[in-house]
Scaffold this motif. Structure first.
Motif, PDB file in Angstrom:
ATOM      1  N   VAL A  48       0.884  -1.151   0.000  1.00 21.88           N
ATOM      2  CA  VAL A  48       0.000   0.000   0.000  1.00 21.88           C
ATOM      3  C   VAL A  48       0.926   1.205   0.000  1.00 21.88           C
ATOM      4  N   ASP A  49       0.883   1.967  -1.081  1.00 20.08           N
ATOM      5  CA  ASP A  49       1.783   3.107  -1.254  1.00 20.08           C
ATOM      6  C   ASP A  49       1.007   4.397  -1.049  1.00 20.08           C
ATOM      7  N   TYR A  50       1.328   5.120   0.008  1.00 16.21           N
ATOM      8  CA  TYR A  50       0.670   6.389   0.294  1.00 16.21           C
ATOM      9  C   TYR A  50       1.407   7.515  -0.419  1.00 16.21           C
ATOM     10  N   ALA A  51       0.638   8.396  -1.067  1.00 10.92           N
ATOM     11  CA  ALA A  51       1.195   9.527  -1.809  1.00 10.92           C
ATOM     12  C   ALA A  51       0.594  10.816  -1.284  1.00 10.92           C
ATOM     13  N   ASP A  52       1.446  11.840  -1.148  1.00  6.95           N
ATOM     14  CA  ASP A  52       0.943  13.163  -0.786  1.00  6.95           C
ATOM     15  C   ASP A  52       0.259  13.754  -2.007  1.00  6.95           C
ATOM     16  N   SER A  53      -1.042  13.927  -1.925  1.00  7.24           N
ATOM     17  CA  SER A  53      -1.754  14.524  -3.040  1.00  7.24           C
ATOM     18  C   SER A  53      -3.168  14.868  -2.620  1.00  7.24           C
ATOM     19  N   LEU A  54      -3.673  15.888  -3.234  1.00  4.65           N
ATOM     20  CA  LEU A  54      -5.068  16.255  -3.028  1.00  4.65           C
ATOM     21  C   LEU A  54      -5.795  16.097  -4.350  1.00  4.65           C
ATOM     22  N   VAL A  55      -6.987  15.607  -4.274  1.00  2.34           N
ATOM     23  CA  VAL A  55      -7.794  15.375  -5.456  1.00  2.34           C
ATOM     24  C   VAL A  55      -9.100  16.138  -5.276  1.00  2.34           C
ATOM     25  N   ALA A  56      -9.722  16.537  -6.355  1.00  4.82           N
ATOM     26  CA  ALA A  56     -11.015  17.243  -6.308  1.00  4.82           C
ATOM     27  C   ALA A  56     -10.896  18.522  -5.485  1.00  4.82           C
ATOM     28  N   GLY A  57      -9.990  19.385  -5.901  1.00  4.51           N
ATOM     29  CA  GLY A  57      -9.802  20.648  -5.196  1.00  4.51           C
ATOM     30  C   GLY A  57      -8.930  20.454  -3.980  1.00  4.51           C
ATOM     31  N   ASP A  58      -9.490  20.691  -2.815  1.00  7.40           N
ATOM     32  CA  ASP A  58      -8.689  20.596  -1.592  1.00  7.40           C
ATOM     33  C   ASP A  58      -9.053  19.389  -0.741  1.00  7.40           C
ATOM     34  N   ARG A  59      -9.801  18.451  -1.304  1.00 12.44           N
ATOM     35  CA  ARG A  59     -10.157  17.290  -0.490  1.00 12.44           C
ATOM     36  C   ARG A  59      -9.734  15.992  -1.171  1.00 12.44           C
ATOM     37  N   ILE A  60      -9.606  15.000  -0.367  1.00 13.67           N
ATOM     38  CA  ILE A  60      -9.213  13.677  -0.833  1.00 13.67           C
ATOM     39  C   ILE A  60     -10.473  12.838  -1.018  1.00 13.67           C
ATOM     40  N   ILE A  61     -10.534  12.131  -2.106  1.00 13.18           N
ATOM     41  CA  ILE A  61     -11.670  11.257  -2.369  1.00 13.18           C
ATOM     42  C   ILE A  61     -11.448   9.949  -1.618  1.00 13.18           C
ATOM     43  N   MET A  62     -12.432   9.562  -0.831  1.00  9.94           N
ATOM     44  CA  MET A  62     -12.319   8.376   0.013  1.00  9.94           C
ATOM     45  C   MET A  62     -12.089   7.117  -0.822  1.00  9.94           C
ATOM     46  N   GLN A  63     -11.178   6.294  -0.311  1.00 12.36           N
ATOM     47  CA  GLN A  63     -10.922   4.978  -0.878  1.00 12.36           C
ATOM     48  C   GLN A  63     -11.197   3.942   0.204  1.00 12.36           C
ATOM     49  N   HIS A  64     -11.310   2.702  -0.206  1.00 17.72           N
ATOM     50  CA  HIS A  64     -11.603   1.613   0.721  1.00 17.72           C
ATOM     51  C   HIS A  64     -10.512   0.560   0.575  1.00 17.72           C
ATOM     52  N   LEU A  65      -9.911   0.187   1.694  1.00 14.84           N
ATOM     53  CA  LEU A  65      -8.937  -0.906   1.725  1.00 14.84           C
ATOM     54  C   LEU A  65      -9.497  -2.003   2.607  1.00 14.84           C
ATOM     55  N   ALA A  66      -9.524  -3.214   2.120  1.00 13.05           N
ATOM     56  CA  ALA A  66      -9.970  -4.356   2.915  1.00 13.05           C
ATOM     57  C   ALA A  66      -8.781  -5.273   3.116  1.00 13.05           C
ATOM     58  N   LEU A  67      -8.438  -5.524   4.376  1.00 12.81           N
ATOM     59  CA  LEU A  67      -7.283  -6.344   4.712  1.00 12.81           C
ATOM     60  C   LEU A  67      -7.730  -7.631   5.392  1.00 12.81           C
ATOM     61  N   LEU A  68      -7.392  -8.752   4.771  1.00 15.89           N
ATOM     62  CA  LEU A  68      -7.710 -10.064   5.325  1.00 15.89           C
ATOM     63  C   LEU A  68      -6.663 -10.415   6.373  1.00 15.89           C
ATOM     64  N   VAL A  69      -7.115 -10.710   7.590  1.00 15.46           N
ATOM     65  CA  VAL A  69      -6.213 -11.012   8.699  1.00 15.46           C
ATOM     66  C   VAL A  69      -6.672 -12.294   9.392  1.00 15.46           C
ATOM     67  N   SER A  70      -5.767 -12.891  10.140  1.00 13.74           N
ATOM     68  CA  SER A  70      -6.131 -14.091  10.905  1.00 13.74           C
ATOM     69  C   SER A  70      -6.991 -13.687  12.107  1.00 13.74           C
ATOM     70  N   GLU A  71      -7.580 -14.681  12.751  1.00 14.56           N
ATOM     71  CA  GLU A  71      -8.379 -14.412  13.952  1.00 14.56           C
ATOM     72  C   GLU A  71      -7.529 -13.751  15.039  1.00 14.56           C
ATOM     73  N   ASP A  72      -6.310 -14.258  15.242  1.00 11.73           N
ATOM     74  CA  ASP A  72      -5.424 -13.670  16.257  1.00 11.73           C
ATOM     75  C   ASP A  72      -5.042 -12.241  15.897  1.00 11.73           C
ATOM     76  N   GLU A  73      -4.736 -12.001  14.613  1.00 10.80           N
ATOM     77  CA  GLU A  73      -4.398 -10.645  14.180  1.00 10.80           C
ATOM     78  C   GLU A  73      -5.583  -9.712  14.359  1.00 10.80           C
ATOM     79  N   PHE A  74      -6.797 -10.210  14.087  1.00 11.01           N
ATOM     80  CA  PHE A  74      -7.986  -9.390  14.286  1.00 11.01           C
ATOM     81  C   PHE A  74      -8.090  -8.969  15.748  1.00 11.01           C
ATOM     82  N   ASP A  75      -7.876  -9.918  16.661  1.00  9.68           N
ATOM     83  CA  ASP A  75      -7.926  -9.586  18.091  1.00  9.68           C
ATOM     84  C   ASP A  75      -6.927  -8.486  18.429  1.00  9.68           C
TER      85      ASP A  75
END
Length: 130
Positions: A48-75
């Motif tokens: 997951v590469d984070y970049a400094d940038s603004l989109v749509a004027g001065d706001r960032i357009i929301m994105q969705h990241l879904a991360l699959l984790v183990s039961e222990d990692e979830f805890d």
């Protein structure tokens, strides 16, 4: 051979602050600089590469990241969310405040990062019909 995701770019106001938010929740090492990005390597080779940038004027357009984790990692992750007093939800669009879900015989939770991106942690891949 099916395609595999290699990396995704997430827009942010402060690439390292946003990347650290994720690494701290998942218990990963410090994000690393990679060109104009703050890179967060995941266990399956995707970054997951984070970049400094603004989109749509001065706001960032929301994105969705879904991360699959183990039961222990979830805890562990959920414990960090609660310990930090972070708002969290059982469902997208901030439905089920303060709760987790139990879809597909697993568990899931949504939390917003500093830029308003939705990060979902789930223990079972969602089953697609058809």
């Amino acid at each position: 051979m099916p395609a595999q995701l290699d990396h995704t770019i997430v827009h942010s106001r402060d690439r390292f602050a946003s990347a650290r938010f994720l690494t701290e929740l998942i218990g990963a090492t410090e994000p690393r600089a990679f060109g104009p990005f703050a890179a967060v390597p995941l266990a399956n080779g995707v970054t997951v590469d984070y970049a400094d940038s603004l989109v749509a004027g001065d706001r960032i357009i929301m994105q969705h990241l879904a991360l699959l984790v183990s039961e222990d990692e979830f805890d562990e992750i959920f414990g960090r969310i609660v310990e930090r007093g972070l708002p969290h939800w059982a469902e997208p669009a901030h439905h089920g405040p303060g709760q987790i879900n139990h879809r597909d015989q697993g568990r899931g939770v949504y939390v917003d990062d500093p830029d308003g991106h939705a990060i979902e942690f789930l223990t079972r891949t969602h089953v697609l019909d058809g």
